[in-house]
Design an enzyme around this catalytic site. Structure first.
Site, PDB file in Angstrom:
ATOM      1  N   HIS A  68       0.856  -1.194   0.000  1.00  0.00           N
ATOM      2  CA  HIS A  68       0.000   0.000   0.000  1.00  0.00           C
ATOM      3  C   HIS A  68       0.886   1.237   0.000  1.00  0.00           C
ATOM      4  O   HIS A  68       1.727   1.410   0.891  1.00  0.00           O
ATOM      5  CB  HIS A  68      -0.936  -0.010   1.207  1.00  0.00           C
ATOM      6  CG  HIS A  68      -2.017  -1.045   1.075  1.00  0.00           C
ATOM      7  ND1 HIS A  68      -2.441  -1.827   2.111  1.00  0.00           N
ATOM      8  CD2 HIS A  68      -2.740  -1.422  -0.024  1.00  0.00           C
ATOM      9  CE1 HIS A  68      -3.395  -2.656   1.660  1.00  0.00           C
ATOM     10  NE2 HIS A  68      -3.586  -2.423   0.375  1.00  0.00           N
ATOM     11  N   GLU A  71       1.662   3.816   3.035  1.00  0.00           N
ATOM     12  CA  GLU A  71       2.116   3.297   4.330  1.00  0.00           C
ATOM     13  C   GLU A  71       3.643   3.356   4.402  1.00  0.00           C
ATOM     14  O   GLU A  71       4.337   2.342   4.457  1.00  0.00           O
ATOM     15  CB  GLU A  71       1.553   1.873   4.522  1.00  0.00           C
ATOM     16  CG  GLU A  71       0.020   1.879   4.518  1.00  0.00           C
ATOM     17  CD  GLU A  71      -0.649   0.517   4.373  1.00  0.00           C
ATOM     18  OE1 GLU A  71       0.053  -0.513   4.472  1.00  0.00           O
ATOM     19  OE2 GLU A  71      -1.879   0.477   4.163  1.00  0.00           O
ATOM     20  N   ARG A 124      -3.311   4.734  -2.070  1.00  0.00           N
ATOM     21  CA  ARG A 124      -3.135   3.376  -1.519  1.00  0.00           C
ATOM     22  C   ARG A 124      -2.856   2.326  -2.599  1.00  0.00           C
ATOM     23  O   ARG A 124      -2.053   1.408  -2.395  1.00  0.00           O
ATOM     24  CB  ARG A 124      -4.431   2.999  -0.774  1.00  0.00           C
ATOM     25  CG  ARG A 124      -4.606   1.515  -0.409  1.00  0.00           C
ATOM     26  CD  ARG A 124      -5.903   1.353   0.384  1.00  0.00           C
ATOM     27  NE  ARG A 124      -6.349  -0.016   0.545  1.00  0.00           N
ATOM     28  CZ  ARG A 124      -6.136  -0.774   1.630  1.00  0.00           C
ATOM     29  NH1 ARG A 124      -5.435  -0.292   2.636  1.00  0.00           N
ATOM     30  NH2 ARG A 124      -6.621  -1.985   1.716  1.00  0.00           N
ATOM     31  N   HIS A 192       2.520  -3.507   6.857  1.00  0.00           N
ATOM     32  CA  HIS A 192       1.576  -2.418   6.572  1.00  0.00           C
ATOM     33  C   HIS A 192       1.618  -1.418   7.721  1.00  0.00           C
ATOM     34  O   HIS A 192       2.273  -1.636   8.733  1.00  0.00           O
ATOM     35  CB  HIS A 192       0.140  -2.968   6.502  1.00  0.00           C
ATOM     36  CG  HIS A 192      -0.142  -3.840   5.320  1.00  0.00           C
ATOM     37  ND1 HIS A 192      -0.974  -3.467   4.303  1.00  0.00           N
ATOM     38  CD2 HIS A 192       0.293  -5.085   5.002  1.00  0.00           C
ATOM     39  CE1 HIS A 192      -1.050  -4.428   3.404  1.00  0.00           C
ATOM     40  NE2 HIS A 192      -0.284  -5.432   3.804  1.00  0.00           N
ATOM     41  N   GLU A 267       0.701  -4.598  11.174  1.00  0.00           N
ATOM     42  CA  GLU A 267       0.219  -3.220  11.024  1.00  0.00           C
ATOM     43  C   GLU A 267       1.078  -2.420  11.985  1.00  0.00           C
ATOM     44  O   GLU A 267       0.884  -2.477  13.204  1.00  0.00           O
ATOM     45  CB  GLU A 267      -1.268  -3.102  11.399  1.00  0.00           C
ATOM     46  CG  GLU A 267      -2.208  -3.823  10.454  1.00  0.00           C
ATOM     47  CD  GLU A 267      -2.276  -3.198   9.062  1.00  0.00           C
ATOM     48  OE1 GLU A 267      -1.942  -2.005   8.921  1.00  0.00           O
ATOM     49  OE2 GLU A 267      -2.649  -3.911   8.130  1.00  0.00           O
TER      50      GLU A 267
HETATM   51  O1  PAY Z   1      -3.944  -8.656   5.222  1.00  0.00           O
HETATM   52  O2  PAY Z   1      -3.136  -6.846   6.015  1.00  0.00           O
HETATM   53  C1  PAY Z   1      -4.081  -7.508   5.630  1.00  0.00           C
HETATM   54  C2  PAY Z   1      -5.467  -6.934   5.592  1.00  0.00           C
HETATM   55  C3  PAY Z   1      -5.650  -5.740   6.457  1.00  0.00           C
HETATM   56  C4  PAY Z   1      -5.120  -4.432   5.882  1.00  0.00           C
HETATM   57  C5  PAY Z   1      -5.770  -4.186   4.520  1.00  0.00           C
HETATM   58  O3  PAY Z   1      -6.866  -3.595   4.431  1.00  0.00           O
HETATM   59  O4  PAY Z   1      -5.186  -4.616   3.528  1.00  0.00           O
HETATM   60  C6  PAY Z   1      -5.406  -3.347   6.898  1.00  0.00           C
HETATM   61  C7  PAY Z   1      -5.240  -1.920   6.453  1.00  0.00           C
HETATM   62  C8  PAY Z   1      -3.959  -1.739   5.666  1.00  0.00           C
HETATM   63  O5  PAY Z   1      -2.866  -1.725   6.224  1.00  0.00           O
HETATM   64  O6  PAY Z   1      -4.061  -1.613   4.461  1.00  0.00           O
HETATM   65  C9  PAY Z   1      -5.281  -0.948   7.635  1.00  0.00           C
HETATM   66  C10 PAY Z   1      -5.088   0.508   7.263  1.00  0.00           C
HETATM   67  C11 PAY Z   1      -5.142   1.430   8.473  1.00  0.00           C
HETATM   68  C12 PAY Z   1      -6.167   0.957   6.272  1.00  0.00           C
HETATM   69  O7  PAY Z   1      -5.843   1.534   5.245  1.00  0.00           O
HETATM   70  O8  PAY Z   1      -7.367   0.753   6.564  1.00  0.00           O
HETATM   71 ZN    ZN Z   2      -1.894  -1.657   4.072  1.00  0.00          ZN
END
Ligand code: PAY
Ligand code: ZN
Length: 306
Positions: A68, A71, A124, A192, A267
């Site tokens: 992403h 991040e 993202r 992440h 995270e």
């Molecule tokens: O496998 O890491 C995973 C799934 C959870 C993450 C995702 O949505 O891919 C969680 C989010 C991320 O790091 O992208 C959390 C962050 C804060 C967001 O953008 O919601």
């Molecule tokens: Zn992420």
């Protein structure tokens, strides 16, 4: 091995600076650091990484960062950790570094990362056009239980799964690379931010599959280790129950396809005060506490026969 003294860990870096750093590490540490290419991007960039071979062990660990784009602490922490692994400063880190082969990709979404530097800091996704909008979520585009929850079929959504599994060249090419080295690694760790969680598969279901209990107990040890240095609190659990249902992620694909015993998603800092805009003076502490947790994670994994 030699660190690159001129790389400044007190700020975030552009993709070009990061790739130049990886090149310089390989140049300064022949036989120990090798540049590897894990795939390519829609805009024609490479997904560049480094392979570290610091001991004779062939047990591989893959580190994946920057899937992403926004991040930034993810690539930054990985680079800091690479530097620590190469410097062999303490016995635990040296043991960790030398008892594995490392396949490290700090930025697996390079087009998105560049875009966060040039145009939109909070981007993202990837940068492939899908109709009127750009990018799939590269953590929803992998071909294991693709689009089975927690992903959108709207190309304008932040969690767009893509037009088909592996419709983005980044996930497709990286998955092919990982398949080509799949007999060489048994651990995969994705980084992440933010939320301070240490999670493991699956994201597509809340069911406790494969070696759920071992993954949880290893994570609990890692989370204890994270808090030792600065008191930073993490929670551990599977993705679906700890944050939300998410299908098509890299870790679900690695776990579902290869059943690797040690598969995690961090995270990283923080819990929302700065969120994606984590100040650069937190790169070093974030990386150091994360490295402490990796030491604990792989000690515990080994104790469990992995
Ligand atoms: O496998 O890491 C995973 C799934 C959870 C993450 C995702 O949505 O891919 C969680 C989010 C991320 O790091 O992208 C959390 C962050 C804060 C967001 O953008 O919601
Ligand atoms: Zn992420």
């Amino acid at each position: 091995a030699q660190p690159l003294v001129s790389f400044d860990f007190t700020r975030y870096h552009t993709l070009d600076e990061i790739y130049a750093f990886l090149d310089s590490l390989a140049k300064e540490n022949p036989g120990k650091v090798q540049v590897i290419v894990g795939g390519k991007t829609h805009e024609g960039r490479q997904i560049k990484g480094v392979k570290l071979t610091l001991g004779s062990s062939k047990s591989g660990i893959v580190l994946e960062g920057g899937i992403h784009a926004r991040e930034w602490i993810s690539p930054a922490s990985i680079l800091y950790i690479v530097n620590e692994l190469l410097q062999n400063k303490n016995a635990d880190v040296r043991q960790l570094a030398e008892s594995h082969e490392w396949y490290i990709f700090p930025v697996v979404n390079p087009d998105g990362y560049v875009y966060t530097h040039t145009t939109n800091r909070l981007w993202r996704k990837t940068r492939k056009p899908y109709g009127l909008c750009y990018g799939s979520d590269p953590n929803r585009n992998w071909g294991y239980k693709w689009m089975s929850g927690g992903a959108s079929n709207n190309p304008c959504s932040e969690t767009y799964g893509g037009s088909s599994a592996f419709s983005d060249v980044e996930t497709k090419s990286l998955s092919e690379y990982l398949t080509s080295i799949s007999s060489k690694f048994n651990a995969y760790v994705s980084f992440h931010s933010y939320s301070q969680l240490l999670m493991f598969p699956y994201g597509h279901t809340t069911q406790h599959l494969d070696n759920y209990n071992d993954e949880l107990q290893i994570a609990n040890k890692a989370v204890q280790a994270i808090s030792k240095r600065y008191g930073t609190k993490y929670k551990a659990g599977n993705v679906a129950e700890t944050i939300y249902i998410a299908s098509g992620s890299s870790v679900d694909w690695v776990k579902g396809t290869f059943h690797k015993p040690v598969t995690y998603t961090y995270e990283l800092r923080d819990t929302g005060r700065h969120g994606f805009l984590l100040p650069a003076d937190q790169i070093a502490p974030t990386a150091l506490e994360t490295l402490d947790s990796l030491v604990a994670m792989f000690k515990e994994a080994k104790a469990r026969g992995y």
